[in-house]
Scaffold this motif. Structure first.
Motif, PDB file in Angstrom:
ATOM      1  N   ALA A  35       0.656  -0.991   0.042  1.00 33.74           N
ATOM      2  CA  ALA A  35      -0.442   0.062  -0.193  1.00 33.74           C
ATOM      3  C   ALA A  35       0.931   1.362  -0.085  1.00 33.74           C
ATOM      4  CB  ALA A  35      -1.221   0.269   1.151  1.00 33.74           C
ATOM      5  N   LYS A  36       1.718   1.441   0.904  1.00 31.88           N
ATOM      6  CA  LYS A  36       3.163   2.543   0.889  1.00 31.88           C
ATOM      7  C   LYS A  36       3.194   2.941  -0.509  1.00 31.88           C
ATOM      8  CE  LYS A  36       6.089   1.531   3.529  1.00 31.88           C
ATOM      9  NZ  LYS A  36       7.593   1.673   4.771  1.00 31.88           N
ATOM     10  N   SER A  37       3.437   1.218  -1.282  1.00 32.70           N
ATOM     11  CA  SER A  37       4.056   1.834  -2.304  1.00 32.70           C
ATOM     12  C   SER A  37       4.118   1.950  -3.743  1.00 32.70           C
ATOM     13  CB  SER A  37       4.636   0.422  -2.837  1.00 32.70           C
ATOM     14  OG  SER A  37       6.196  -0.344  -2.128  1.00 32.70           O
ATOM     15  N   LEU A  38       2.024   2.169  -3.301  1.00 30.20           N
ATOM     16  CA  LEU A  38       1.188   1.800  -4.497  1.00 30.20           C
ATOM     17  C   LEU A  38       0.912   3.659  -4.110  1.00 30.20           C
ATOM     18  CD1 LEU A  38      -0.766   0.967  -6.785  1.00 30.20           C
ATOM     19  CD2 LEU A  38      -2.368  -0.095  -4.699  1.00 30.20           C
ATOM     20  N   ALA A  39       0.636   4.325  -2.872  1.00 34.67           N
ATOM     21  CA  ALA A  39       0.443   5.305  -2.700  1.00 34.67           C
ATOM     22  C   ALA A  39       1.302   6.277  -2.876  1.00 34.67           C
ATOM     23  CB  ALA A  39       0.117   5.520  -1.246  1.00 34.67           C
ATOM     24  N   PHE A  40       2.732   6.163  -2.111  1.00 37.63           N
ATOM     25  CA  PHE A  40       3.467   7.471  -2.759  1.00 37.63           C
ATOM     26  C   PHE A  40       4.043   7.277  -4.660  1.00 37.63           C
ATOM     27  CE2 PHE A  40       4.153   6.934   1.043  1.00 37.63           C
ATOM     28  CZ  PHE A  40       3.942   8.339   1.751  1.00 37.63           C
ATOM     29  N   ALA A  41       4.030   5.911  -5.666  1.00 32.78           N
ATOM     30  CA  ALA A  41       3.617   5.857  -7.046  1.00 32.78           C
ATOM     31  C   ALA A  41       3.315   6.944  -7.309  1.00 32.78           C
ATOM     32  CB  ALA A  41       4.434   4.979  -7.356  1.00 32.78           C
ATOM     33  N   ASN A  42       1.493   6.743  -6.711  1.00 28.06           N
ATOM     34  CA  ASN A  42       0.897   7.389  -7.319  1.00 28.06           C
ATOM     35  C   ASN A  42      -0.007   8.667  -6.951  1.00 28.06           C
ATOM     36  OD1 ASN A  42      -0.054   5.218  -9.862  1.00 28.06           O
ATOM     37  ND2 ASN A  42       0.232   4.086  -7.869  1.00 28.06           N
ATOM     38  N   ASN A  43       0.997   9.517  -5.676  1.00 29.65           N
ATOM     39  CA  ASN A  43       0.983  10.074  -5.341  1.00 29.65           C
ATOM     40  C   ASN A  43      -0.619  10.461  -4.383  1.00 29.65           C
ATOM     41  OD1 ASN A  43       1.680  12.991  -4.151  1.00 29.65           O
ATOM     42  ND2 ASN A  43       0.630  14.611  -5.667  1.00 29.65           N
ATOM     43  N   ILE A  44      -0.524   8.959  -3.950  1.00 30.39           N
ATOM     44  CA  ILE A  44      -2.073   9.104  -3.164  1.00 30.39           C
ATOM     45  C   ILE A  44      -1.722   9.113  -2.080  1.00 30.39           C
ATOM     46  CG2 ILE A  44      -4.141   7.293  -3.285  1.00 30.39           C
ATOM     47  CD1 ILE A  44      -3.719   6.780  -5.703  1.00 30.39           C
ATOM     48  N   PRO A  45      -3.096  10.106  -0.937  1.00 30.54           N
ATOM     49  CA  PRO A  45      -2.744   9.824   0.828  1.00 30.54           C
ATOM     50  C   PRO A  45      -2.752   8.574   1.173  1.00 30.54           C
ATOM     51  CG  PRO A  45      -4.352  11.622  -0.234  1.00 30.54           C
ATOM     52  CD  PRO A  45      -4.093  10.810  -1.036  1.00 30.54           C
ATOM     53  N   LEU A  46      -1.822   8.003   1.856  1.00 32.58           N
ATOM     54  CA  LEU A  46      -2.013   6.424   2.283  1.00 32.58           C
ATOM     55  C   LEU A  46      -2.475   6.911   4.522  1.00 32.58           C
ATOM     56  CD1 LEU A  46      -0.981   3.698   2.580  1.00 32.58           C
ATOM     57  CD2 LEU A  46       1.455   5.177   3.275  1.00 32.58           C
ATOM     58  N   VAL A  47      -3.164   5.955   4.795  1.00 31.25           N
ATOM     59  CA  VAL A  47      -4.375   6.043   6.098  1.00 31.25           C
ATOM     60  C   VAL A  47      -4.143   4.964   6.530  1.00 31.25           C
ATOM     61  CG1 VAL A  47      -6.511   6.672   6.711  1.00 31.25           C
ATOM     62  CG2 VAL A  47      -5.919   7.860   4.195  1.00 31.25           C
ATOM     63  N   PRO A  48      -2.954   4.831   7.787  1.00 32.24           N
ATOM     64  CA  PRO A  48      -2.797   3.497   8.419  1.00 32.24           C
ATOM     65  C   PRO A  48      -4.616   3.399   9.006  1.00 32.24           C
ATOM     66  CG  PRO A  48      -1.605   5.094   9.206  1.00 32.24           C
ATOM     67  CD  PRO A  48      -2.306   5.713   7.919  1.00 32.24           C
ATOM     68  N   VAL A  49      -4.415   2.330   9.313  1.00 36.48           N
ATOM     69  CA  VAL A  49      -6.353   1.493   9.563  1.00 36.48           C
ATOM     70  C   VAL A  49      -5.433   0.884  11.695  1.00 36.48           C
ATOM     71  CG1 VAL A  49      -8.005   0.651   9.701  1.00 36.48           C
ATOM     72  CG2 VAL A  49      -7.275   2.697   7.955  1.00 36.48           C
ATOM     73  N   ASP A  50      -6.138   0.629  12.565  1.00 36.85           N
ATOM     74  CA  ASP A  50      -6.007   0.172  13.581  1.00 36.85           C
ATOM     75  C   ASP A  50      -7.299  -1.259  13.163  1.00 36.85           C
ATOM     76  OD1 ASP A  50      -7.357  -1.469  16.213  1.00 36.85           O
ATOM     77  OD2 ASP A  50      -5.004  -0.559  16.400  1.00 36.85           O
ATOM     78  N   HIS A  51      -6.224  -2.513  13.229  1.00 40.95           N
ATOM     79  CA  HIS A  51      -7.331  -3.585  12.514  1.00 40.95           C
ATOM     80  C   HIS A  51      -8.759  -3.805  13.510  1.00 40.95           C
ATOM     81  CE1 HIS A  51      -8.343  -7.780  11.393  1.00 40.95           C
ATOM     82  NE2 HIS A  51      -8.188  -7.655  12.630  1.00 40.95           N
TER      83      HIS A  51
END
Length: 332
Positions: free
Chosen positions: A98-114
């Motif tokens: 998700a981190k790679s996908l987000a930063f490669a496409n300039n999309i905000p990344l949101v971490p979520v607690d399970h």
């Protein structure tokens, strides 16, 4: 807004696209690559095997989730991902993808607690549900009561001190020779037994909102071993029914105290074991006794899935939560 979400905390590789707004929440796709058949060979989840299976599946299900939703990656407004708790190796697969996908496409990344994700599965099922409320999360790794103060803030007010209810169901099921995962098989078998046939020790810890399932698990395994050694028949239906009643009664016995402590009139059930028919019925009956409204997720949203992560990710996004290149996973 469109949220692309990932979940890989245990043995399910999941990807979902959800359309989220204040007017409503729509699941556009919710793809799950299950590893149940693989881990059934070992009677439980093998972390290293789970991690490798996540690596093999995650790219494929991402394409599938986007295609099913009819949404292009350029239309995604945020990417949400479970970064804990869970199996560390398994978590890292989705976090890094998700981190790679987000930063490669300039999309905000949101971490979520399970755990928050499990609770948020209810927002997809019950569009009218809003905090604050009392949440009961019951799964293979957790059995906890939460004071859900807002969409992004929850406080644990009681929990198991050792094993979780789901782990107890699964381990006892395995000793009884039931198909993996044991929890589902125990649910079905318990319907045919006498819930009062065998008295087992209660997991309830008096005068608290805490529970302890390790003693119950040991007592049931000892009972099964004793019956086997004496050559006596194992009435599996009665064992399953008696164990289920003991677990459900212990959990339900805390609901009144938890409602009084929080002052709420809504109870939300969540987690993998929220699919258990006996637990759902027991908690719902207890809610009626105290005049509280009962909520539970649709059965397809009880287990680990990415739609629930998208649901919670939406509220984390609105609250300004973001992940950066240093985002890591945490096991507990």
């Amino acid at each position: 807004m469109y949220i692309l979400a990932f979940e890989s905390s245990c043995d399910e590789t999941a990807c979902s696209v959800c359309e989220m707004s204040e007017e409503g929440r729509i699941i556009k796709s919710n793809i799950i690559a299950s590893q149940v058949d693989t881990h059934a060979l070992y009677g439980g989840v093998v972390p290293e095997i789970a991690s490798r299976a996540h690596i093999e599946a995650i790219s494929k299900i991402t394409y599938e989730a986007l295609d099913t939703a009819g949404i292009a990656l350029k239309d995604i407004d945020a990417i949400a991902v479970t970064n804990g708790p869970g199996l560390i190796g398994a978590l890292l697969v989705a976090v890094n993808f998700a981190k790679s996908l987000a930063f490669a496409n300039n999309i905000p990344l949101v971490p979520v607690d399970h755990i928050k994700g499990h609770v948020a599965g209810n927002y997809l099922t019950h569009q009218e549900l809003k905090p604050p409320f009392l949440a009961l999360v019951v799964s293979g790794g957790h059995t906890s009561f939460f004071d859900v103060k807002s969409y992004t803030s929850l406080e644990e007010i009681g929990s198991t001190l050792d094993d979780a209810a789901g782990e107890c169901f699964d381990k006892i099921g395995r000793v009884m020779g039931l198909p993996y995962p044991g929890g589902y098989a125990m649910d079905m078998l318990a319907r045919d037994g006498d819930k009062n046939a065998i008295k087992f020790p209660s997991p309830s810890i008096n005068d608290t909102l805490n529970l302890s399932f390790s003693g119950l698990k040991t007592a049931v395994i000892n009972y099964i071993n004793t019956q086997t050694q004496k050559g006596l028949p194992l009435e599996r239906e009665n064992i399953a029914s008696s164990v289920t009643r003991t677990i459900v009664d212990a959990i339900c016995s805390k609901i009144g105290t938890a409602l009084a402590k929080t002052g709420y009139d809504k109870v939300v059930l969540a987690g993998g074991v929220s699919a258990n028919s006996h637990l759902r019925a027991g908690v719902e009956a207890e809610c009626k006794k105290f005049g509280a409204t009962f909520y539970a997720p649709a059965l397809n949203l009880c287990g680990d899935n990415a739609a629930m992560i998208a649901s919670q990710g939406y509220y984390e996004f609105l609250d300004g939560v973001r992940g950066d290149e240093a985002l890591n996973a945490y096991p507990s």
